[in-house]
Design an enzyme around this catalytic site. Structure first.
Site, mmCIF file in Angstrom:
data_model
loop_
_atom_site.group_PDB
_atom_site.id
_atom_site.type_symbol
_atom_site.label_atom_id
_atom_site.label_comp_id
_atom_site.label_asym_id
_atom_site.label_seq_id
_atom_site.Cartn_x
_atom_site.Cartn_y
_atom_site.Cartn_z
ATOM 1 N N ALA A 524 0.832 -1.204 0.000
ATOM 2 C CA ALA A 524 0.000 0.000 0.000
ATOM 3 C C ALA A 524 0.863 1.250 0.000
ATOM 4 O O ALA A 524 1.931 1.295 0.618
ATOM 5 C CB ALA A 524 -0.929 0.013 1.209
ATOM 6 N N LYS A 595 8.311 5.849 14.204
ATOM 7 C CA LYS A 595 8.572 6.157 15.614
ATOM 8 C C LYS A 595 7.373 6.740 16.353
ATOM 9 O O LYS A 595 7.364 6.802 17.572
ATOM 10 C CB LYS A 595 9.752 7.143 15.707
ATOM 11 N N ALA A 626 18.211 2.512 12.912
ATOM 12 C CA ALA A 626 17.977 1.749 11.680
ATOM 13 C C ALA A 626 18.245 0.269 11.941
ATOM 14 O O ALA A 626 17.519 -0.362 12.703
ATOM 15 C CB ALA A 626 18.807 2.295 10.527
ATOM 16 N N LEU A 628 20.837 -1.049 13.520
ATOM 17 C CA LEU A 628 21.677 -1.315 14.683
ATOM 18 C C LEU A 628 20.840 -1.855 15.841
ATOM 19 O O LEU A 628 19.715 -1.400 16.066
ATOM 20 C CB LEU A 628 22.388 -0.034 15.124
ATOM 21 N N GLY A 679 17.506 9.917 0.429
ATOM 22 C CA GLY A 679 16.684 9.192 1.394
ATOM 23 C C GLY A 679 17.332 9.029 2.741
ATOM 24 O O GLY A 679 16.889 8.216 3.554
ATOM 25 N N ASP A 693 12.817 14.095 15.382
ATOM 26 C CA ASP A 693 13.155 12.700 15.139
ATOM 27 C C ASP A 693 14.070 12.161 16.240
ATOM 28 O O ASP A 693 13.850 11.058 16.763
ATOM 29 C CB ASP A 693 13.822 12.566 13.763
ATOM 30 N N LYS A 697 13.401 9.222 19.189
ATOM 31 C CA LYS A 697 14.299 8.094 19.434
ATOM 32 C C LYS A 697 14.738 8.047 20.886
ATOM 33 O O LYS A 697 14.816 6.970 21.496
ATOM 34 C CB LYS A 697 15.521 8.199 18.515
ATOM 35 N N GLY A 812 19.465 5.545 6.128
ATOM 36 C CA GLY A 812 19.532 5.114 4.737
ATOM 37 C C GLY A 812 18.580 3.967 4.476
ATOM 38 O O GLY A 812 18.310 3.142 5.367
#
Length: 842
Positions: A524, A595, A626, A628, A679, A693, A697, A812
């Protein structure tokens, strides 16, 4: 219908042992099938003396029932249905009858259908079809079928005669489900069969009272006729020929992976038949068991296969204690509350007396531990009679307010697992109910027989299929079999598109060691979606999505079947995040890089965790770092009993990239533009530059560590002035960015002169959190990272002097997608096996 008076040739000498062969309606549905049946009988004749039992031509009984219903309703529309089955039987007759007998057989056929029409006209005039008349009508299905099969045998040079079971099977007058008089029937059977004038082809399903009135033994009872004959004649075995390869571990219509059972005990088969296994009718098992006659159930479509052998005793299989499973559909669960005041023994006695008067069978019975209520499952067709009879039985108690009317729970199914080895194997019930819990199946009632060879439970009709498939996987999947897990990907931007490519390239290999086969069933974007339960090729996701016509908001609901499902959220959408609890309630696992759901208020976060614990789990490792293992490491430390005292580091690969580029002398605005194009940044770079952001986190890490923290409690040192943060659009914001180039160049030079580098550092402990751009000494981990790397230092009661350091690429599409695939493995393993809790549950 007249008895068979067709000429027969002299029968050849026959082997002494008798073998009863029963052929179901699908085996005699047309001329080709009947000729194939004749071949099977001919081969059996070489080894034993055959006695054949046949059902009606496939579909005939259903049409005769419809004729009775239509005529009983006062309509003449039954004539069309009569012509339908008359035409079918005439076509079969032409295809199987000996040429010299065709005229006589056609006369018998005409007489039979004239009698059917006479009964239908009489029923129409009366405006009702009595059970007695219904049985007379239904009997013609088997009478015609036996005539055709016997004729086909004679056409192949095999002496044969059709035998009307009304001269053999003596019953009471319980029309529609007559009970057999075994002694009177045995005497007649032994006097008539096998006879000396050819192979007897006996009508299944029907019998007669002692006075000669036609009765039927219940739907599917031709099997019963066969075992009654076998027991009376001391047959060497009874063969039930049907359209499936013996008894299967489950109904293949609900469980496509159902497997044939090569050997099974009488008691196990009886339990399966009672609980709805349609390969043989339940009453048929007892005569064979009592006489010790082996049953073999085979397929006329694949006669070379061995089918299932049913025997009295068999070796216990320690690897397969559960032999099979089955389901009874169209069930109503009745609950009677307040019975402790009347005494449980007295109440149960009266309850079953009421059911007996109503002629309704109890399919399952259970009581709660306090004896406050009892529950029983009854067929939907008999529930009104059952309730009325129970209300009459307990009328005085109801009037006194001691009892209420029975509570009805409709649209239920009774499911059962069966196996002789269950009573010697611990953990069967545990595996059963943990499997049902993992499949999010609600159990309404449970019962276990004292033999311990079955456990039965009641579920809603809509959950029957998912429950059967989940339990079948738990008990019957062979080692190494790959279990399908359905996957829906929400969001097909840079991360989502890369994930889809990785699904096509690597997911199958990653999941195969866990016995899982990924099946992509939905993709979607914000405006369109595509779904296919059979599977989509992730390598062609762009073309597929371009052709999609599904509603993105409804996609997940459309692909829910009750089978293992994982929803992967690759968006940054608050609307999608708001639906996680709904996805969990549907029984799906959620894998996400979004998030938002984990950094809202504590109240919303705790609601999500509660839903995850009650569902199949939520996996969000990629929300921080990401690919990690930051979230997982924090969660595992806490789960091990360690206390995390402080966490700090650089949590934005985007900001690492930007400040790395600035330190190299590149203008700030150019670095932001490249990050967005590649990106590396969020779709709206202000999520990164406004530190929202990083704030999210940090909140996620803090909550995973057990800190009570709200997003607004984190102190922010803004990178951007309000004018840029409040720009009306992303494009407008990008146009204003060059205003900051000089400022950041100057800040970078100043840090360098002090032996430092600029970095956006986030720090949190029990007292709170903070995020800001600071000058970091060059010997610190935060100053040594480059490109899109993230770094996190974790200090705890165990790791104080030398903290745990996690460092690597933290932004990334490729690394984020790879992290999502890792979480997908965890989620898929959990929804199929229930082996692991989500790492964010405490």
């Amino acid at each position: 219908m007249k008895r068979d008076r067709s000429p027969v040739t002299e029968a050849a000498p026959r082997p002494a042992e008798i073998r009863v062969l029963k052929f179901g309606g699908s085996s005699v549905r047309d001329a080709d099938r009947i000729r194939a049946v004749a071949g099977l009988i001919a081969r059996a004749r070489e080894e034993a003396t055959p006695v054949v039992v046949v059902s009606a031509v496939g579909g005939t009984t259903d049409v005769l029932v419809a004729i009775a219903d239509v005529a009983g309703g006062g309509s003449s529309a039954y004539e069309e249905r009569i012509r339908e089955i008359e035409g079918r039987h005439r076509a079969i007759l032409i295809g199987v009858a000996p040429p010299d007998e065709r005229g006589a057989l056609e006369s018998r056929l005409s007489e039979a259908f004239e009698e059917i029409r006479r009964l239908a006209r009489g029923t129409q005039l009366l405006g009702e079809c009595s059970p007695r008349t219904r049985d007379r009508l239904l009997a013609f299905g088997e009478l015609l079928s036996s005539m055709l099969v016997a004729a086909c045998l004679r056409a192949q040079g095999i002496p044969a005669r059709d035998v009307d079971a009304r001269h053999l099977i003596v019953t009471d007058d319980r029309f529609g489900g007559a009970r057999v008089d075994p002694k009177a029937s045995d005497d007649r059977i032994r006097a008539e069969l096998p006879g000396t004038s050819g192979i007897p082809v006996v009508t299944g399903f029907i019998g007669a009272t002692a006075s000669g009135e036609t009765t039927t033994l219940g739907r599917g009872a031709s099997d019963y006729t066969a075992t009654l004959l076998g027991a009376a004649l001391s047959a060497e075995r009874v063969e039930i020929w049907t359209d499936v390869d013996g008894v299967l571990t489950a109904d293949p219509r609900s469980v496509p992976d159902a497997q044939p059972i090569r050997e099974i005990g009488y008691e196990e088969l009886l339990e399966l038949a009672h609980f709805g296994a349609e390969v043989i009718c339940a009453p048929a098992v007892e005569p064979a068991r009592r006489a010790g006659i082996p049953l073999r159930i085979r397929s006329t479509l694949e006669p070379t296969l061995p089918g299932t052998l049913v025997v009295g005793r068999q070796e216990r299989d320690p690897y397969h204690p559960v032999r099979g499973m089955s389901a009874i559909r169209d069930v109503v669960l009745l609950r009677l509350e307040g019975v402790e005041a009347l005494g449980i023994t007295s109440t149960c006695e009266r309850l079953f007396r009421a059911l007996h008067r109503a002629d309704v069978d109890s399919l399952l019975f259970t009581q709660d531990s306090s004896a406050h209520s009892v529950s029983l499952a009854v067929p939907r067709a008999g529930v009104d009679r059952a309730v009325a009879s129970i209300e009459v039985e307990f009328r005085r108690e109801r009037e006194a307010g001691l009892l209420g009317s029975p509570v009805k729970e409709e649209n239920r199914s009774v499911l059962a697992i069966v196996g002789e080895g269950m009573r010697d194997t611990p953990g069967i019930a545990g595996r059963l109910f943990s499997t049902l819990g993992a499949a999010k199946v609600n159990v309404h009632a449970v019962a276990q027989g004292s033999s311990e060879r079955n456990i039965s439970w009641v579920v809603s009709s809509e959950q029957e299929g998912p429950a059967l498939r989940a339990v079948h996987r738990a008990f019957f999947s062979p080692p190494g079999e790959l279990h399908p897990v359905r996957i829906v990907v929400l969001g097909a931007g840079s991360v989502g598109g890369t994930l889809l490519q990785q699904l096509g390239d690597h997911a199958a290999a990653a999941l195969a060691p866990h016995s899982i086969r990924p099946v992509l069933v939905g993709i979607a974007q914000s405006t369109r979606a595509i779904a296919d339960l059979e599977g989509l090729d992730p390598h062609h996701w762009r073309e597929l999505l371009a052709s999609g016509r599904h509603d993105p908001a409804k996609l997940v609901d459309e692909v829910v079947t009750g089978d293992p499902l994982v929803v992967v959220d690759c968006t940054a959408s608050p609307e999608v995040a708001s639906r996680y609890i709904h996805f969990l309630k549907l029984g799906a696992a959620v894998v996400t890089a979004n998030k938002i759901a984990f950094s809202r208020s504590s109240k919303e976060y705790k609601e999500l965790l509660r839903a995850a614990q009650g569902g199949r789990g939520i996996h969000h490792e990629t929300t921080v770092g990401a690919g990690l293992p930051m979230v997982r490491t924090v969660a595992e430390l806490r789960r091990s009993g360690d206390k995390i005292t402080e966490m700090s580091g650089v949590l934005s690969g985007t900001l690492t990239f930007l400040f790395d580029e600035i330190n190299r002398g590149r203008p700030f605005s150019e670095a932001v533009r490249e990050a967005r194009e590649r990106g590396i940044s969020e779709p709206d770079p202000r999520d990164d530059l406004g530190l929202r952001d990083v704030l999210r986190k940090l909140v996620i890490l803090g909550r995973t560590a057990g800190y009570e923290i709200e997003p607004e409690e984190v102190r922010l040192d803004p990178i951007l002035p309000p004018r840029l943060l409040q720009a009306p659009s992303v494009d407008a914001f990008m146009e204003l960015l060059p205003e900051l180039d000089d400022e950041f160049a100057a800040r970078s030079r100043a840090a360098t002169e002090k032996g430092c580098r600029l970095a956006t550092v986030a720090r949190i402990d029990e007292s709170g959190g903070e995020v800001g751009v600071v000058e970091v000494p060059l010997d610190r981990p935060a100053a040594r990272i480059r490109g899109t790397e993230n770094v996190l230092e974790i200090r705890s009661t165990r790791y104080t002097t030398h903290p745990i350091l996690i460092q690597g690429p933290g932004a990334g599409p490729k690394v984020t997608a790879a992290g999502l695939v890792t979480d997908l493995v965890f989620a898929a393993e959990r929804v199929t096996h229930g082996l692991r809790k989500p790492f964010d549950e405490s």
